[in-house]
Scaffold this active site. Sequence first.
Site, PDB file in Angstrom:
ATOM      1  N   SER A   1       4.362   7.859  -0.097  1.00  0.00           N
ATOM      2  CA  SER A   1       5.680   8.713  -0.184  1.00  0.00           C
ATOM      3  C   SER A   1       5.634   9.417   1.093  1.00  0.00           C
ATOM      4  O   SER A   1       4.789   9.921   1.529  1.00  0.00           O
ATOM      5  CB  SER A   1       5.557   9.518  -1.356  1.00  0.00           C
ATOM      6  OG  SER A   1       5.609   8.785  -2.618  1.00  0.00           O
TER       7      SER A   1
ATOM      8  N   GLU B   1      -2.516  17.886  -8.019  1.00  0.00           N
ATOM      9  CA  GLU B   1      -1.183  17.295  -8.092  1.00  0.00           C
ATOM     10  C   GLU B   1      -0.395  17.640  -9.228  1.00  0.00           C
ATOM     11  O   GLU B   1       0.796  17.888  -9.460  1.00  0.00           O
ATOM     12  CB  GLU B   1      -1.278  15.795  -7.923  1.00  0.00           C
ATOM     13  CG  GLU B   1       0.086  15.302  -7.856  1.00  0.00           C
ATOM     14  CD  GLU B   1      -0.100  13.544  -7.703  1.00  0.00           C
ATOM     15  OE1 GLU B   1       0.954  12.914  -7.326  1.00  0.00           O
ATOM     16  OE2 GLU B   1      -1.091  12.985  -8.098  1.00  0.00           O
TER      17      GLU B   1
ATOM     18  N   ASN C   1       1.390   4.315 -16.909  1.00  0.00           N
ATOM     19  CA  ASN C   1       1.042   4.469 -18.651  1.00  0.00           C
ATOM     20  C   ASN C   1      -0.106   3.894 -18.929  1.00  0.00           C
ATOM     21  O   ASN C   1      -0.771   4.410 -19.675  1.00  0.00           O
ATOM     22  CB  ASN C   1       2.551   4.309 -19.231  1.00  0.00           C
ATOM     23  CG  ASN C   1       3.548   5.622 -19.343  1.00  0.00           C
ATOM     24  OD1 ASN C   1       3.402   6.322 -18.535  1.00  0.00           O
ATOM     25  ND2 ASN C   1       4.299   5.488 -20.117  1.00  0.00           N
ATOM     26  N   GLU C   2      -0.187   2.225 -18.563  1.00  0.00           N
ATOM     27  CA  GLU C   2      -1.250   1.623 -19.171  1.00  0.00           C
ATOM     28  C   GLU C   2      -2.626   2.170 -18.829  1.00  0.00           C
ATOM     29  O   GLU C   2      -3.535   2.364 -19.580  1.00  0.00           O
ATOM     30  CB  GLU C   2      -1.110   0.351 -18.616  1.00  0.00           C
ATOM     31  CG  GLU C   2      -0.001  -0.381 -19.124  1.00  0.00           C
ATOM     32  CD  GLU C   2       1.289  -0.081 -18.586  1.00  0.00           C
ATOM     33  OE1 GLU C   2       2.423  -0.398 -18.847  1.00  0.00           O
ATOM     34  OE2 GLU C   2       1.536   0.581 -17.491  1.00  0.00           O
TER      35      GLU C   2
ATOM     36  N   SER D   1      -3.151   4.227  -2.616  1.00  0.00           N
ATOM     37  CA  SER D   1      -2.711   3.166  -3.252  1.00  0.00           C
ATOM     38  C   SER D   1      -2.880   1.910  -2.025  1.00  0.00           C
ATOM     39  O   SER D   1      -2.485   2.159  -0.884  1.00  0.00           O
ATOM     40  CB  SER D   1      -1.374   3.137  -3.886  1.00  0.00           C
ATOM     41  OG  SER D   1      -1.401   4.088  -5.137  1.00  0.00           O
TER      42      SER D   1
ATOM     43  N   GLN E   1       0.110  10.677   1.351  1.00  0.00           N
ATOM     44  CA  GLN E   1      -1.184  10.481   0.754  1.00  0.00           C
ATOM     45  C   GLN E   1      -1.396   9.132   0.804  1.00  0.00           C
ATOM     46  O   GLN E   1      -0.676   8.264   0.552  1.00  0.00           O
ATOM     47  CB  GLN E   1      -0.827  10.907  -0.760  1.00  0.00           C
ATOM     48  CG  GLN E   1      -2.160  10.826  -1.584  1.00  0.00           C
ATOM     49  CD  GLN E   1      -1.855  11.145  -3.136  1.00  0.00           C
ATOM     50  OE1 GLN E   1      -0.847  11.332  -3.623  1.00  0.00           O
ATOM     51  NE2 GLN E   1      -2.628  11.482  -3.744  1.00  0.00           N
ATOM     52  N   GLY E   2      -2.595   8.797   1.286  1.00  0.00           N
ATOM     53  CA  GLY E   2      -3.187   7.284   1.679  1.00  0.00           C
ATOM     54  C   GLY E   2      -3.931   6.930   0.624  1.00  0.00           C
ATOM     55  O   GLY E   2      -5.188   6.693   0.931  1.00  0.00           O
TER      56      GLY E   2
END
Length: 388
Positions: free
Chosen positions: A161, A244, A368-369, A129, A126-127
């Site tokens: 990943s 996902e 989380n933020e 980030s 998966q490209g």
Amino acid sequence: MSNVEEFRREVRGWLSANLTDEFAALRGRGGPGREHEAHAERLAWERHMATAGWTCVGWPEEYGGRGATLEQQVAFHEEYALADAPARVSHIGEQLLGPTLIAFGTPEQRARFLPGIVTVTEQWCQGYSEPDAGSDLANVRTRAERDGDDWVVTGQKVWTSLAHEADWCFVVARTEPGSTRHHGLSYLLVPLDQSGVEIRPIVQLTGTSEFNEVFFDGARTHASHVVGAPGDGWRVAMATLGFERGVSTLGQQVGFRRELEAVVALARRNGAAADPLVRDRIARAWIGLETIRFNALRMLDGAAAGAPGPEASIGKIFWATWHRELGELAMDVCGAAGMLADGAPYDLSDWQRLYLFSRSDTIYAGSNEIQRNIIAERVLGLPKEVRP
């Protein structure tokens, strides 16, 4: 007996009969922080699954799946985890790209790419980030320009990943010059085995390298390898993120329960369970795990009705935080022994690996933020955070 119960018994029976002989040693292998374990052997296992029709079970039969209902898919993932079967190597293709192509791809794209996912003969990564577009994905700077029958891709992706094991990457790239934020993006399918692609593994706290940097320097892909319309990549990319967080999370929770039970057993063996504070944390962990499961079932029920509710937004932040805290609890139960490696130079115990890798749970797939901002702004309707 209901169809779900019959299906569950069929899955359980097949796994029991086939996780034997050369595959018996794969039980419990792979997974977070242990993705390097027996990769070739786990790939062979998944291809064995494919020959028996046990990959992509939730896909429609016309695309090579079993057309399993949502309840049957839940049963499959739970039984797979209960059997301690090896971690899947084709998760990204099966759970993310495949459903995306079924929903948004052309007939030609489905005919070209879906069979390779079903048979586990093509691996995907998966490209999304980038160094300046992680949680703020709309800040993507990787660009793709049209050159005749090709798209030419230039830029950098990070935290990719299993890129070092993949054949293809689905890439979010900016295809409209001058566009900003979520406008002007496209969702491209890019082959990795070409001179314009460089993959550099990133060493993690666990000492392994699940994810990578991927550099595109004039990499090419055919013009037909755009999923959805050019410029419509944001909508397609967000749909992939929705896939996902699907039924496989129920299997994930079986693994969580096994980890918690192992922590409890360790606490009883080494006397840590005599500490009332440890017992309290164990009780809280059990309650949290039950909450995760019921929230996931509620989310799937909403998705089946076509209208997932706020539980889809809170699920990820809840389980990620819970798992990180479980790692902290495990280390406290280990005590001083938890500070020593099993061997040189960096041979980690299962507890140390759990503690270190679970730190990433609150970062990947939306930190989380960012998740808290999404819940506050999109679910609760609170004013948006002030941004520079």
